[in-house]
Write an enzyme that holds these catalytic residues in place. Sequence first.
Site, PDB file in Angstrom:
ATOM      1  N   GLU A  60       0.936  -1.192   0.158  1.00 11.13           N
ATOM      2  CA  GLU A  60      -0.017   0.069   0.105  1.00 11.13           C
ATOM      3  C   GLU A  60       0.769   1.484   0.041  1.00 11.13           C
ATOM      4  O   GLU A  60       0.555   2.211  -0.664  1.00 11.13           O
ATOM      5  CB  GLU A  60      -0.839   0.035   1.243  1.00 11.13           C
ATOM      6  N   HIS A 129     -10.988  -5.719   7.701  1.00  9.90           N
ATOM      7  CA  HIS A 129     -11.717  -5.405   6.341  1.00  9.90           C
ATOM      8  C   HIS A 129     -13.051  -4.651   6.777  1.00  9.90           C
ATOM      9  O   HIS A 129     -13.668  -4.293   5.858  1.00  9.90           O
ATOM     10  CB  HIS A 129     -12.137  -6.785   5.983  1.00  9.90           C
TER      11      HIS A 129
END
Length: 325
Positions: A60, A129
């Site tokens: 990321e 998540h």
Amino acid sequence: MSEITLVQGVCAGLDTALREDPRVVVLGEDVGKNGGVFRATEGLWEKFGEERVIDTPLAESGIVGAAIGMAVNGLLPVAEIQFMGFIYPAFEQIISHAARLRQRTQGQHPASLVIRAPYGGGIRAPELHSDSTESLFVHTPGLKVVVPSTPYDAKGLLLAAIRDPDPVIFLEPMKIYRSMRQEVPDGWYEVSFGQARKVCTGEDVTLISWGAMVPVAEQAARAASDEGVSCEVIDLRSLYPLDMEAVIDSVKKTGRAVIIHEAPKTAGLGAELASRIHEEAFLWMESPVERVTGYDVPVPMFALEDAFRPSVERVGAAVQKVMNF
């Protein structure tokens, strides 16, 4: 006009931008040939090729760092982070570089980039998540933060974000990705930042929410109406900049406010909204502001997820509390 879902609105916005502006590129994990974990980029790799729809490694910080470099060199990158809970390795790039680049270069390099991230719970996902940590980014000067709750806004806000000169955190509520369909124009259009949407009008209580909490607020408003309470529902759409004028005007009319968000309560955006309401509309208030939020714990696993997220029942109890104050 096409009748599409929210996630299809995101895809339509990317498709329109890639087609109409050669500077636009999309990058992220599995956004290319696979079409994204939620199919938000489905078909784009085939249409525009691997040089404009770029599959990246699972890194990321590298994704956002590369997007910043692209932006500095004149491209309009749209970087996808698969889930909001995965964004933290890129936090330093976002906070220390993307958000500060305009100031650091005295406006010469405004870093026009978009960082997309699905967020929120309700889909029975594993740990990391289902996070809803939008206040981290709202608190950071130099960033803009927007959250659509309808297919129309998904496309229009995304296109506005791509054309915006500043870095934009574009949060997509997973819970309502496919929960409704709406007619959406086929061409380029933009939904302006800093303009809230009045979902429905009311006289007794203002319900303020965004993203996946907007349908919850709507359902609570309908339930309250059955008990003789008229609720006005405000969808912020833009978390920074905030449309405080719309919020304050509504609260001055109703005299009561309930703020709904699934992020933890402490230092959530609801706290800022409540403070601003009390600062700017105190003399019109019939009761203190109520907040219906997630709890100050990590998002729990499946068995407790529904108890963690604000429900119609919890919002209804808050409405009754401000009405009976």
